[in-house]
Design a protein around this motif. Structure first.
Motif, PDB file in Angstrom:
ATOM      1  N   PRO A 177       0.803  -1.229   0.000  1.00 48.67           N
ATOM      2  CA  PRO A 177       0.000   0.000   0.000  1.00 48.67           C
ATOM      3  C   PRO A 177       0.834   1.276   0.000  1.00 48.67           C
ATOM      4  O   PRO A 177       0.264   2.363  -0.096  1.00 48.67           O
ATOM      5  N   THR A 178       2.163   1.169   0.110  1.00 46.94           N
ATOM      6  CA  THR A 178       3.010   2.357  -0.004  1.00 46.94           C
ATOM      7  C   THR A 178       3.372   2.661  -1.456  1.00 46.94           C
ATOM      8  O   THR A 178       3.888   3.738  -1.746  1.00 46.94           O
ATOM      9  N   SER A 179       3.110   1.734  -2.374  1.00 42.51           N
ATOM     10  CA  SER A 179       3.384   1.963  -3.795  1.00 42.51           C
ATOM     11  C   SER A 179       2.393   2.979  -4.358  1.00 42.51           C
ATOM     12  O   SER A 179       1.179   2.842  -4.174  1.00 42.51           O
ATOM     13  N   ILE A 180       2.903   3.981  -5.063  1.00 42.79           N
ATOM     14  CA  ILE A 180       2.016   5.005  -5.621  1.00 42.79           C
ATOM     15  C   ILE A 180       1.015   4.394  -6.598  1.00 42.79           C
ATOM     16  O   ILE A 180      -0.142   4.815  -6.667  1.00 42.79           O
ATOM     17  N   ASN A 181       1.432   3.374  -7.332  1.00 43.78           N
ATOM     18  CA  ASN A 181       0.531   2.772  -8.319  1.00 43.78           C
ATOM     19  C   ASN A 181      -0.510   1.873  -7.669  1.00 43.78           C
ATOM     20  O   ASN A 181      -1.644   1.788  -8.146  1.00 43.78           O
ATOM     21  N   VAL A 182      -0.153   1.226  -6.583  1.00 43.01           N
ATOM     22  CA  VAL A 182      -1.148   0.464  -5.822  1.00 43.01           C
ATOM     23  C   VAL A 182      -2.155   1.419  -5.186  1.00 43.01           C
ATOM     24  O   VAL A 182      -3.360   1.150  -5.147  1.00 43.01           O
ATOM     25  N   ARG A 183      -1.661   2.554  -4.723  1.00 41.52           N
ATOM     26  CA  ARG A 183      -2.544   3.529  -4.065  1.00 41.52           C
ATOM     27  C   ARG A 183      -3.583   4.100  -5.027  1.00 41.52           C
ATOM     28  O   ARG A 183      -4.691   4.461  -4.598  1.00 41.52           O
ATOM     29  N   LYS A 184      -3.270   4.197  -6.306  1.00 44.36           N
ATOM     30  CA  LYS A 184      -4.288   4.596  -7.290  1.00 44.36           C
ATOM     31  C   LYS A 184      -5.490   3.666  -7.201  1.00 44.36           C
ATOM     32  O   LYS A 184      -6.651   4.103  -7.167  1.00 44.36           O
ATOM     33  N   VAL A 185      -5.207   2.374  -7.195  1.00 41.44           N
ATOM     34  CA  VAL A 185      -6.282   1.377  -7.201  1.00 41.44           C
ATOM     35  C   VAL A 185      -7.017   1.378  -5.860  1.00 41.44           C
ATOM     36  O   VAL A 185      -8.250   1.271  -5.812  1.00 41.44           O
ATOM     37  N   LEU A 186      -6.272   1.513  -4.774  1.00 39.44           N
ATOM     38  CA  LEU A 186      -6.907   1.557  -3.454  1.00 39.44           C
ATOM     39  C   LEU A 186      -7.847   2.760  -3.332  1.00 39.44           C
ATOM     40  O   LEU A 186      -8.959   2.641  -2.789  1.00 39.44           O
ATOM     41  N   TRP A 187      -7.399   3.909  -3.830  1.00 35.28           N
ATOM     42  CA  TRP A 187      -8.267   5.095  -3.791  1.00 35.28           C
ATOM     43  C   TRP A 187      -9.516   4.863  -4.631  1.00 35.28           C
ATOM     44  O   TRP A 187     -10.640   5.163  -4.203  1.00 35.28           O
ATOM     45  N   LEU A 188      -9.328   4.308  -5.824  1.00 38.74           N
ATOM     46  CA  LEU A 188     -10.488   4.046  -6.680  1.00 38.74           C
ATOM     47  C   LEU A 188     -11.456   3.080  -6.010  1.00 38.74           C
ATOM     48  O   LEU A 188     -12.679   3.283  -6.071  1.00 38.74           O
ATOM     49  N   CYS A 189     -10.947   2.034  -5.364  1.00 41.80           N
ATOM     50  CA  CYS A 189     -11.838   1.090  -4.682  1.00 41.80           C
ATOM     51  C   CYS A 189     -12.645   1.780  -3.588  1.00 41.80           C
ATOM     52  O   CYS A 189     -13.811   1.443  -3.370  1.00 41.80           O
ATOM     53  N   ALA A 190     -12.029   2.755  -2.918  1.00 41.12           N
ATOM     54  CA  ALA A 190     -12.777   3.524  -1.916  1.00 41.12           C
ATOM     55  C   ALA A 190     -13.860   4.355  -2.587  1.00 41.12           C
ATOM     56  O   ALA A 190     -14.989   4.452  -2.080  1.00 41.12           O
ATOM     57  N   GLU A 191     -13.537   4.967  -3.720  1.00 41.69           N
ATOM     58  CA  GLU A 191     -14.538   5.734  -4.473  1.00 41.69           C
ATOM     59  C   GLU A 191     -15.706   4.845  -4.906  1.00 41.69           C
ATOM     60  O   GLU A 191     -16.858   5.268  -4.898  1.00 41.69           O
ATOM     61  N   LEU A 192     -15.381   3.619  -5.296  1.00 40.18           N
ATOM     62  CA  LEU A 192     -16.399   2.698  -5.790  1.00 40.18           C
ATOM     63  C   LEU A 192     -17.119   1.967  -4.660  1.00 40.18           C
ATOM     64  O   LEU A 192     -18.108   1.268  -4.926  1.00 40.18           O
ATOM     65  N   ASP A 193     -16.612   2.092  -3.422  1.00 42.72           N
ATOM     66  CA  ASP A 193     -17.127   1.323  -2.291  1.00 42.72           C
ATOM     67  C   ASP A 193     -17.151  -0.161  -2.649  1.00 42.72           C
ATOM     68  O   ASP A 193     -18.147  -0.860  -2.459  1.00 42.72           O
TER      69      ASP A 193
END
Length: 201
Positions: free
Chosen positions: A8-24
């Motif tokens: 979760p410290t990878s900037i590219n992984v964090r893109k996906v994590l943020w999107l998953c939060a947006e998508l719930d």
């Protein structure tokens, strides 16, 4: 439920994590896949990797496009050809132009990697990064809200993370008032505090 691989410290992984939060969107997260597992899933041995049943996908921006489409989120990735092309244009710009610019100065001043100790190259890298961030500032002045239009989209997710990295990297940087105002507009978004402005560059 799909599986996301990557720390979760990878900037590219964090893109996906943020999107998953947006998508719930519920998912399983493996932050430290074994090397043999990772090499089986992605010949480049890079994260993030997404596995959705038998379907495996890598490249962070492609994963973001897939998940937005999978969930029918045309607000994040429009169906109309021109509107979609603008979102994807800025996503591709982030992955090619912007990422290439920041690599040396980020590795030198944040990661402090010995292979990037040449300060003149780091300064040249920062100068190019600043120039490209000014391009983003001009775009935000024209769009008057978010990167690709007046609505939040995938372009804001990928560029929001790049901007957080720019803000966190030491060096002389111009004042970009449209970038600053846009970054403040991103703060209330789901997942922003946890995955973007979380003290990790």
């Amino acid at each position: 439920m799909f599986v996301l691989y990557g720390k979760p410290t990878s900037i590219n992984v964090r893109k996906v994590l943020w999107l998953c939060a947006e998508l719930d969107l519920p998912f399983s997260h493996d932050p430290a896949p074994a090397p043999d597992v990772l090499s089986t899933l992605n010949p480049n041995r890079q994260v993030p990797v997404l596995r959705d049943g038998d379907f495996v996908l890598w490249e962070s921006n492609s994963i973001c496009r897939y998940l937005a489409t999978r969930q029918g989120r045309v607000d994040l990735l429009p169906c109309a050809a021109q509107a979609r092309a603008l979102v994807e244009q800025w996503m591709d710009w982030q992955a090619t132009e912007l990422n290439s610019a920041w690599r040396h100065v980020f590795m030198a001043r944040v990661r402090q990697h010995p292979d990037f100790a040449d300060d003149a190259r780091a300064e040249a890298s920062l100068e190019q990064w600043n120039r490209l961030m000014t391009v983003l500032d001009h775009q935000l002045a024209a769009s008057n809200a978010y990167v690709a239009d007046t609505d939040f989209s995938l372009a804001d997710i990928v560029l929001g993370l790049s901007t957080q990295r720019w803000r966190s990297t030491p060096g002389n940087k111009p004042v970009l008032r449209h970038v600053d105002a846009w970054f403040e507009r991103l703060r209330p978004r789901p997942g922003f505090a946890e995955h973007v402005d979380n003290g990790v560059a």
